[in-house]
Design a protein around this motif. Structure first.
Motif, short mmCIF file in Angstrom:
data_model
loop_
_atom_site.label_atom_id
_atom_site.label_comp_id
_atom_site.label_asym_id
_atom_site.label_seq_id
_atom_site.Cartn_x
_atom_site.Cartn_y
_atom_site.Cartn_z
N GLY A 288 45.88 24.87 31.13
CA GLY A 288 45.01 25.92 31.55
C GLY A 288 45.33 26.51 33.06
N TYR A 289 46.28 25.92 33.85
CA TYR A 289 46.54 26.29 35.35
C TYR A 289 47.16 27.80 35.19
N LEU A 290 46.48 28.69 35.80
CA LEU A 290 46.82 30.00 35.97
C LEU A 290 47.04 30.80 34.48
N GLU A 291 46.14 30.37 33.58
CA GLU A 291 46.00 30.90 32.37
C GLU A 291 44.99 31.96 32.41
N THR A 292 45.35 33.10 31.76
CA THR A 292 44.41 34.34 31.49
C THR A 292 43.66 33.99 30.53
N ARG A 293 42.21 33.94 30.48
CA ARG A 293 41.55 33.68 29.23
C ARG A 293 40.41 34.82 28.95
N ASN A 294 39.83 34.63 27.76
CA ASN A 294 38.78 35.54 27.39
C ASN A 294 37.63 34.35 27.19
N LEU A 295 37.50 33.24 27.60
CA LEU A 295 36.58 32.15 27.46
C LEU A 295 35.46 32.65 28.24
N TYR A 296 35.65 33.58 29.19
CA TYR A 296 34.31 33.85 30.36
C TYR A 296 33.73 34.97 30.10
N ARG A 297 33.99 35.75 29.12
CA ARG A 297 33.39 37.00 28.71
C ARG A 297 31.85 37.01 28.68
N ARG A 298 31.26 36.03 28.03
CA ARG A 298 30.03 35.83 27.65
C ARG A 298 29.30 35.46 28.67
N SER A 299 29.50 35.39 30.03
CA SER A 299 28.66 34.99 31.15
C SER A 299 28.92 35.96 32.31
N GLU A 300 27.71 36.55 32.81
CA GLU A 300 27.82 37.23 33.95
C GLU A 300 28.14 36.62 35.13
N VAL A 301 28.43 35.12 35.33
CA VAL A 301 29.03 34.77 36.23
C VAL A 301 30.42 35.05 36.80
N PHE A 302 31.20 35.56 35.55
CA PHE A 302 32.47 35.92 35.75
C PHE A 302 32.71 37.50 35.97
N LYS A 303 31.69 38.30 35.60
CA LYS A 303 31.84 39.79 35.79
C LYS A 303 30.67 40.20 35.78
N ASN A 304 30.44 41.27 37.03
CA ASN A 304 29.46 41.93 37.08
C ASN A 304 29.69 43.37 37.52
N GLU A 305 28.78 44.37 37.79
CA GLU A 305 29.53 45.62 38.22
C GLU A 305 30.20 45.58 39.41
N ILE A 306 30.21 44.77 40.39
CA ILE A 306 30.53 44.89 41.52
C ILE A 306 31.96 44.32 41.55
N THR A 307 31.97 43.08 40.84
CA THR A 307 33.48 42.49 41.18
C THR A 307 34.54 42.78 39.95
N ASP A 308 35.67 42.23 40.17
CA ASP A 308 36.61 42.69 39.15
C ASP A 308 36.33 41.42 38.10
N GLU A 309 36.84 41.40 36.92
CA GLU A 309 36.54 40.20 35.91
C GLU A 309 37.53 39.07 36.44
N ARG A 310 36.82 37.78 36.58
CA ARG A 310 37.33 36.76 36.72
C ARG A 310 38.00 35.95 35.44
N ASN A 311 39.18 35.99 35.38
CA ASN A 311 39.50 35.34 34.01
C ASN A 311 40.80 34.35 34.22
N ILE A 312 41.39 34.40 35.57
CA ILE A 312 42.46 33.44 35.43
C ILE A 312 42.14 32.30 36.14
N HIS A 313 42.36 30.91 35.37
CA HIS A 313 41.81 29.82 35.63
C HIS A 313 42.65 29.14 36.59
N ILE A 314 42.08 28.34 37.54
CA ILE A 314 42.88 27.87 38.78
C ILE A 314 42.68 26.36 38.80
N GLY A 315 42.03 25.74 37.97
CA GLY A 315 42.35 24.28 37.80
C GLY A 315 42.91 23.99 36.36
N LEU A 316 42.74 22.50 36.32
CA LEU A 316 43.47 21.93 35.03
C LEU A 316 42.53 21.47 34.28
N ASP A 317 42.59 21.56 32.90
CA ASP A 317 41.32 21.20 32.26
C ASP A 317 41.77 20.00 31.25
#
Length: 226
Positions: free
Chosen positions: A69-98
């Motif tokens: 998962g390092y630097l993987e672009t994922r759809n996992l986060y779409r359900r949560s406002e934590v990763f996308k709101n009106e102000i920010t770009d969608e955060r969907n690139i994973h920067i850790g290892l799972d």
């Protein structure tokens, strides 16, 4: 003269961050990239379905731990406002290892260090209980983050507490406490905490990728999972 963090990480040997009795040959890669999960028609928002998918992947590959998962672009986060709101770009690139394995699995300090901070990050899709350690090697200070832990993992913790490499510092949490994911450890290396405590982004947007690739090097430099 500061050493290069990547070099320091690569020099470390025999590092495990979950159950030390499981050999790396019992690990298997797991692709959770958007391209792959979209093809699977898998409901990633349902932790029970997701866990069954992981268990199936492990048994098919005769493995005990799924990782990646390092630097993987994922759809996992779409359900949560934590990763996308009106102000920010969608955060969907994973920067850790799972590291995907059952809840209750022991989580170990990667290296000697001390507790930098810890907290329960309770938003849906967030880390849940999280511990961050601070390490100094060859005059270079950096941090390791352990996310999606059990609530009990925060008991008895104190900032500045000394930890030794390989010591158990936590156990893996179950949904919904762990951010409501199938049980896994999010393990991340961070050069500069940017003043944050108990939390640090584990996912970034495309616009931020250059900064985060430098600030959060590949955890596999340290773990060396083949």
């Amino acid at each position: 003269m500061h050493s290069n963090l990547e070099k320091v990480l690569k020099e470390q040997k025999n590092v495990k961050v979950i159950n030390a009795t499981i050999d790396f040959q019992d690990y298997v890669t797991l692709d959770l990239s958007a391209n792959h999960t979209d093809q699977l028609d898998l409901n990633l928002t349902d932790a029970v379905v997701f866990e069954a998918f992981i268990e199936n992947h492990l048994s098919e590959n005769n493995a005990k731990v799924a990782f990646g998962g390092y630097l993987e672009t994922r759809n996992l986060y779409r359900r949560s406002e934590v990763f996308k709101n009106e102000i920010t770009d969608e955060r969907n690139i994973h920067i850790g290892l799972d590291l995907w394995i059952k809840a209750g699995t022991s989580v170990l300090a990667a290296l000697d260090g001390r507790i930098h901070s810890f907290q329960d990050n309770t938003a849906l899709g967030d880390y849940g209980p999280t511990v961050i350690l601070e390490h100094t090697i060859e005059n270079l200070t950096f941090y390791t983050l352990y996310g999606h832990l059990s609530l009990e993992s925060l008991n008895g913790k104190a900032i500045g507490q000394i930890v030794k490499k390989g010591n158990q510092i936590a156990t893996l949490g179950a949904p919904p406490i762990n951010g409501d994911y199938a049980p896994h450890l999010h393990f991340q290396i961070i050069k500069d905490m940017q003043g944050k405590k108990g939390d640090y982004p584990g996912v970034c947007s495309k616009n931020e990728i250059d900064f985060f690739t430098k600030n959060c090097p590949n955890p596999n430099f340290l773990l060396k999972i083949e």
